[in-house]
Write a protein that holds these residues in place. Structure first.
Motif, PDB file in Angstrom:
ATOM      1  N   ARG A 158       0.837  -1.211   0.000  1.00  0.00           N
ATOM      2  CA  ARG A 158       0.000   0.000   0.000  1.00  0.00           C
ATOM      3  C   ARG A 158       0.868   1.256   0.000  1.00  0.00           C
ATOM      4  O   ARG A 158       0.555   2.245  -0.668  1.00  0.00           O
ATOM      5  CB  ARG A 158      -0.928   0.000   1.222  1.00  0.00           C
ATOM      6  N   ARG A 159       1.954   1.227   0.739  1.00  0.00           N
ATOM      7  CA  ARG A 159       2.827   2.401   0.810  1.00  0.00           C
ATOM      8  C   ARG A 159       3.540   2.665  -0.511  1.00  0.00           C
ATOM      9  O   ARG A 159       3.932   3.797  -0.802  1.00  0.00           O
ATOM     10  CB  ARG A 159       3.848   2.231   1.946  1.00  0.00           C
ATOM     11  N   PHE A 160       3.698   1.619  -1.314  1.00  0.00           N
ATOM     12  CA  PHE A 160       4.344   1.792  -2.616  1.00  0.00           C
ATOM     13  C   PHE A 160       3.350   2.101  -3.730  1.00  0.00           C
ATOM     14  O   PHE A 160       3.725   2.167  -4.893  1.00  0.00           O
ATOM     15  CB  PHE A 160       5.181   0.552  -2.971  1.00  0.00           C
ATOM     16  N   ARG A 161       2.073   2.313  -3.367  1.00  0.00           N
ATOM     17  CA  ARG A 161       1.055   2.798  -4.296  1.00  0.00           C
ATOM     18  C   ARG A 161       0.946   1.911  -5.538  1.00  0.00           C
ATOM     19  O   ARG A 161       1.170   2.335  -6.666  1.00  0.00           O
ATOM     20  CB  ARG A 161       1.349   4.240  -4.703  1.00  0.00           C
ATOM     21  N   VAL A 162       0.608   0.637  -5.321  1.00  0.00           N
ATOM     22  CA  VAL A 162       0.397  -0.287  -6.429  1.00  0.00           C
ATOM     23  C   VAL A 162      -0.990  -0.914  -6.314  1.00  0.00           C
ATOM     24  O   VAL A 162      -1.645  -0.832  -5.270  1.00  0.00           O
ATOM     25  CB  VAL A 162       1.466  -1.409  -6.454  1.00  0.00           C
ATOM     26  N   GLU A 163      -1.406  -1.539  -7.381  1.00  0.00           N
ATOM     27  CA  GLU A 163      -2.703  -2.212  -7.415  1.00  0.00           C
ATOM     28  C   GLU A 163      -2.545  -3.610  -6.822  1.00  0.00           C
ATOM     29  O   GLU A 163      -1.898  -4.473  -7.406  1.00  0.00           O
ATOM     30  CB  GLU A 163      -3.185  -2.292  -8.863  1.00  0.00           C
ATOM     31  N   ILE A 164      -3.128  -3.833  -5.647  1.00  0.00           N
ATOM     32  CA  ILE A 164      -2.992  -5.124  -4.962  1.00  0.00           C
ATOM     33  C   ILE A 164      -4.106  -6.062  -5.427  1.00  0.00           C
ATOM     34  O   ILE A 164      -5.285  -5.731  -5.279  1.00  0.00           O
ATOM     35  CB  ILE A 164      -3.055  -4.943  -3.435  1.00  0.00           C
TER      36      ILE A 164
END
Length: 277
Positions: free
Chosen positions: A55-61
């Motif tokens: 989440r902190r790396f701003r990606v689509e999980i």
């Protein structure tokens, strides 16, 4: 043998070329797990740590990244290998499938899992101090991936100079961690380790050992600021990480350390981990 995004291959060369493009990017997050007989220890803690980092790396999980997903992927890899080691170190790396753009800032991800047999044997190393570069004492340094290159530089420095590992300092010239994991010092009044505010990587295994000390041991533990000279005042020093296991330190500079207490702690902690499913 590798598990690439849910499919197992004999090596990265066997991965279809169209899928390999994401591996040209640096991993956004690297996570290490320990499995006993194929079962991942501290699975819930690892899961929440992975999710928080992604989440902190701003990606689509992906929605299928559930609590059981990473255990299923471990089973898939071991079934493909046709073997399940008693103690297994698992490396899990996450990559962006494509670089972020102004139109699509949050990009999808893929993962690469590799497993190696581990022993957590009674291993002793000598330490040196790496001072060419420093870890910033900030929350960003708590992410394992942030200082991965610095740890690698320190590791090469240690090996080139005949040492087993190197200690890293933060920008205040205080102890933060080592190239081979979190640092713990046994002092007369308890066990010390650098606090997260010092820039230490916030790993699951570090937190698990601190929790183990609180629950299972009578030894008091302190997360605090540690000056370099304090290391030579310690009775014993050891390092802990999921990647390298539990490492005893034999010598730092002219100070030689014992390992009687840390050997006992290593065996107790190993038993503790075997029951954290």
């Amino acid at each position: 043998m590798i598990n690439f995004d849910g499919k197992c291959f004999s090596s990265s060369k066997a991965v279809p070329e169209e899928s390999l493009s994401c591996l040209t990017f640096l991993p956004i997050h690297t996570h290490h797990l320990i499995a006993f007989g194929g079962k991942v220890s501290l699975l819930e803690s690892h899961y929440f740590s992975i999710m928080a980092s992604l989440r902190r790396f701003r990606v689509e999980i992906p929605m299928h990244f559930t609590l059981d997903f990473f255990q299923e992927q471990t089973d898939l890899l071991n079934n493909f290998n046709k073997s399940t080691p008693d103690i297994q170190q698992l490396s899990l790396k996450f990559y962006r499938k494509k670089p972020p753009t102004q139109e699509e800032a949050v990009s999808p991800i893929c993962f690469l899992m590799q497993g190696n047999e581990s022993t957590w044997e009674n291993k002793t190393l000598d330490l040196t101090l790496y001072k060419d570069h420093y870890v910033f004492a900030s929350a960003y340094s708590n992410l394992f991936q942030t200082n991965a290159s610095l740890r690698q530089l320190g590791e090469v420095f240690a090996y080139e100079n005949g040492f087993g590992a190197a200690l890293l300092l933060n920008d205040h010239k205080r102890l933060v961690e080592s190239t081979h994991g979190a640092v713990f010092l046994i002092q007369p009044d308890g066990i010390q380790t650098p606090a997260l505010s010092e820039g230490t990587a916030n790993t699951v295994i570090r937190n698990a050992f601190i929790e183990f000390l609180k629950k299972e041991s009578e030894i008091q533990q302190f997360e605090t600021e540690i000056a370099v000279f304090s290391i030579q005042q310690a009775e014993e020093v050891f390092l802990i990480s999921s990647a390298y296991g539990f490492l005893h330190i034999g010598q730092f500079r002219k100070k030689k350390f014992g390992k009687e207490k840390s050997v006992s702690l290593r065996l107790q902690f190993l038993d503790y981990l075997k029951n954290q499913f």
